[in-house]
Design a protein around this motif. Structure first.
Motif, short mmCIF file in Angstrom:
data_model
loop_
_atom_site.label_atom_id
_atom_site.label_comp_id
_atom_site.label_asym_id
_atom_site.label_seq_id
_atom_site.Cartn_x
_atom_site.Cartn_y
_atom_site.Cartn_z
N ASN A 3 0.83 -1.21 0.00
CA ASN A 3 0.00 0.00 0.00
C ASN A 3 0.87 1.26 0.00
O ASN A 3 2.08 1.18 0.20
N ARG A 4 0.22 2.40 -0.23
CA ARG A 4 0.93 3.68 -0.32
C ARG A 4 0.65 4.55 0.91
O ARG A 4 0.78 5.77 0.84
N LEU A 5 0.29 3.90 2.00
CA LEU A 5 -0.10 4.65 3.19
C LEU A 5 1.03 5.53 3.72
O LEU A 5 0.84 6.70 4.06
N ARG A 6 2.24 4.96 3.76
CA ARG A 6 3.37 5.71 4.30
C ARG A 6 3.64 6.96 3.47
O ARG A 6 3.90 8.04 4.01
N VAL A 7 3.55 6.81 2.13
CA VAL A 7 3.81 7.94 1.22
C VAL A 7 2.75 9.02 1.42
O VAL A 7 3.07 10.21 1.57
N LEU A 8 1.49 8.60 1.44
CA LEU A 8 0.40 9.57 1.60
C LEU A 8 0.49 10.29 2.94
O LEU A 8 0.22 11.49 3.04
N PRO A 43 -14.37 -2.00 5.78
CA PRO A 43 -14.78 -0.71 6.37
C PRO A 43 -13.59 0.19 6.72
O PRO A 43 -13.63 1.39 6.48
N LEU A 44 -12.51 -0.40 7.28
CA LEU A 44 -11.35 0.43 7.64
C LEU A 44 -10.63 0.92 6.38
O LEU A 44 -10.19 2.07 6.33
N ALA A 45 -10.56 0.07 5.37
CA ALA A 45 -9.94 0.49 4.10
C ALA A 45 -10.72 1.66 3.50
O ALA A 45 -10.12 2.61 2.98
N PHE A 46 -12.04 1.62 3.60
CA PHE A 46 -12.87 2.73 3.10
C PHE A 46 -12.60 4.00 3.91
O PHE A 46 -12.55 5.09 3.36
N ARG A 47 -12.44 3.83 5.24
CA ARG A 47 -12.15 5.01 6.08
C ARG A 47 -10.84 5.65 5.66
O ARG A 47 -10.72 6.88 5.59
N VAL A 48 -9.84 4.81 5.38
CA VAL A 48 -8.53 5.31 4.93
C VAL A 48 -8.70 6.06 3.62
O VAL A 48 -8.21 7.18 3.44
N ALA A 49 -9.43 5.43 2.69
CA ALA A 49 -9.63 6.05 1.36
C ALA A 49 -10.36 7.38 1.48
O ALA A 49 -9.99 8.37 0.83
N GLU A 50 -11.37 7.43 2.33
CA GLU A 50 -12.14 8.67 2.50
C GLU A 50 -11.28 9.76 3.15
O GLU A 50 -11.38 10.93 2.80
N LEU A 51 -10.43 9.35 4.08
CA LEU A 51 -9.56 10.33 4.76
C LEU A 51 -8.60 10.98 3.75
O LEU A 51 -8.37 12.19 3.79
N PHE A 52 -8.05 10.17 2.85
CA PHE A 52 -7.11 10.71 1.86
C PHE A 52 -7.82 11.17 0.58
O PHE A 52 -7.16 11.63 -0.35
N PRO A 55 -9.64 6.86 -4.28
CA PRO A 55 -10.24 5.52 -4.35
C PRO A 55 -9.34 4.50 -3.64
O PRO A 55 -8.13 4.69 -3.58
N ILE A 56 -9.96 3.44 -3.14
CA ILE A 56 -9.20 2.41 -2.40
C ILE A 56 -8.02 1.88 -3.22
O ILE A 56 -6.93 1.71 -2.71
N GLU A 57 -8.27 1.65 -4.53
CA GLU A 57 -7.21 1.03 -5.34
C GLU A 57 -6.02 1.96 -5.58
O GLU A 57 -4.97 1.51 -6.04
N ASP A 58 -6.17 3.26 -5.25
CA ASP A 58 -5.02 4.17 -5.32
C ASP A 58 -4.12 4.03 -4.10
O ASP A 58 -2.98 4.47 -4.11
N ILE A 59 -4.68 3.43 -3.06
CA ILE A 59 -3.94 3.32 -1.80
C ILE A 59 -3.45 1.89 -1.57
O ILE A 59 -2.31 1.66 -1.22
N PHE A 60 -4.36 0.93 -1.80
CA PHE A 60 -4.01 -0.48 -1.59
C PHE A 60 -3.84 -1.18 -2.93
O PHE A 60 -4.70 -1.05 -3.80
N VAL A 61 -2.74 -1.92 -3.06
CA VAL A 61 -2.46 -2.62 -4.30
C VAL A 61 -3.16 -3.98 -4.27
O VAL A 61 -2.94 -4.76 -3.34
N PRO A 63 -3.76 -7.64 -4.60
CA PRO A 63 -2.81 -8.76 -4.70
C PRO A 63 -2.91 -9.49 -6.05
O PRO A 63 -1.90 -9.90 -6.61
N SER A 64 -4.13 -9.60 -6.58
CA SER A 64 -4.28 -10.31 -7.86
C SER A 64 -3.69 -9.49 -9.01
O SER A 64 -3.03 -10.02 -9.89
N ARG A 65 -3.88 -8.19 -8.96
CA ARG A 65 -3.32 -7.33 -10.01
C ARG A 65 -1.80 -7.35 -9.93
O ARG A 65 -1.10 -7.38 -10.93
N ARG A 66 -1.29 -7.38 -8.72
CA ARG A 66 0.15 -7.39 -8.50
C ARG A 66 0.77 -8.66 -9.07
O ARG A 66 1.77 -8.64 -9.75
N SER A 67 0.10 -9.84 -8.84
CA SER A 67 0.65 -11.09 -9.33
C SER A 67 0.51 -11.19 -10.84
O SER A 67 1.38 -11.73 -11.52
N SER A 68 -0.60 -10.62 -11.40
CA SER A 68 -0.75 -10.69 -12.87
C SER A 68 0.31 -9.84 -13.55
O SER A 68 0.79 -10.16 -14.63
#
Lengths: 71, 135
Positions: A3-8, A43-52, A55-61, A63-68
């Motif tokens: 995820n990009r939490l540290r960067v954000l 729900p917590l991932a949505f809270r993180v996304a709303e705080l920043f 969209p969620i996918e801008d913050i959390f990568v 796993p399936s997209r990463r492996s593909s």
């Protein structure tokens, strides 16, 4: 989960404690999520996304997209 | 552990239950030792010290329900899984050893002691595997 939490957080000059207070969780929770040791619930991932205000996918990568990408 | 409001409530409950345990156990031990307890009350007096211990199990359940921090809650769930696995393993091994007359008899409540020891073990595992996040 990667995820990009540290960067954000760094962009806003927030400490882990600052972010934890805004999310109403412990600093240890923020640390565990940032380091990928804990995957937050939806729900917590949505809270993180709303705080920043992103969209969620801008913050959390996804796993399936990463492996593909690796393939 | 992180001192969340739910954790503080849990701690108070455990402190009160521990005091209650001592208040039930000490008179029971004294009473049975000196044959002071009437036969009609013996089962009741013998069971009383078990009730606060059961209360602690209930307090752990309440904590898991009341804890709002999902990560901290997950840490406690991991601890209880370690505790259960450890206590059941010890009880199983001891049961076979006892069955083959290799060790003496252990009273059933020692499973609880092993379970609480397992909670501490789970806490150490959390710290070792999750580092700072293990709290």
């Amino acid at each position: 989960m990667e995820n990009r939490l540290r960067v954000l957080r760094a962009e806003r000059n927030w400490s882990q404690q600052d972010l934890a207070e805004r999310l109403e969780v412990s600093r240890q929770s923020v640390n565990a999520i940032e380091t990928g040791k804990y995957d937050p619930s939806l729900p917590l991932a949505f809270r993180v996304a709303e705080l920043f205000d992103r969209p969620i996918e801008d913050i959390f990568v996804s796993p399936s997209r990463r492996s593909s990408k690796a393939i | 552990m992180v001192r969340t409001p739910a954790w503080k409530r849990y701690n108070w409950r455990v402190i009160w239950l521990s005091l209650l345990y001592a208040a039930f156990l000490l008179p029971a031990v004294y009473g049975f030792k000196h044959k002071l307890i009437p036969e009609a009350l013996q089962y009741l007096v013998a069971i009383l010290p078990a009730l606060p211990i059961i209360g602690i199990f209930f307090a752990i359940g309440r904590y898991l329900v009341e804890e709002q921090d999902e990560y901290v809650r997950m840490l406690m769930v991991r601890q209880t899984l370690w505790a259960s696995g450890f206590a059941l393993s010890v009880a199983t091994i001891w049961g076979f050893l006892e069955n083959f007359d290799l060790v003496g008899h252990a009273d059933g409540y020692w499973v609880c002691v092993a379970w609480f020891f397992g909670l501490g073990l789970g806490n150490i595992v959390n710290k070792l595997t999750l580092g700072d996040g293990g709290c």
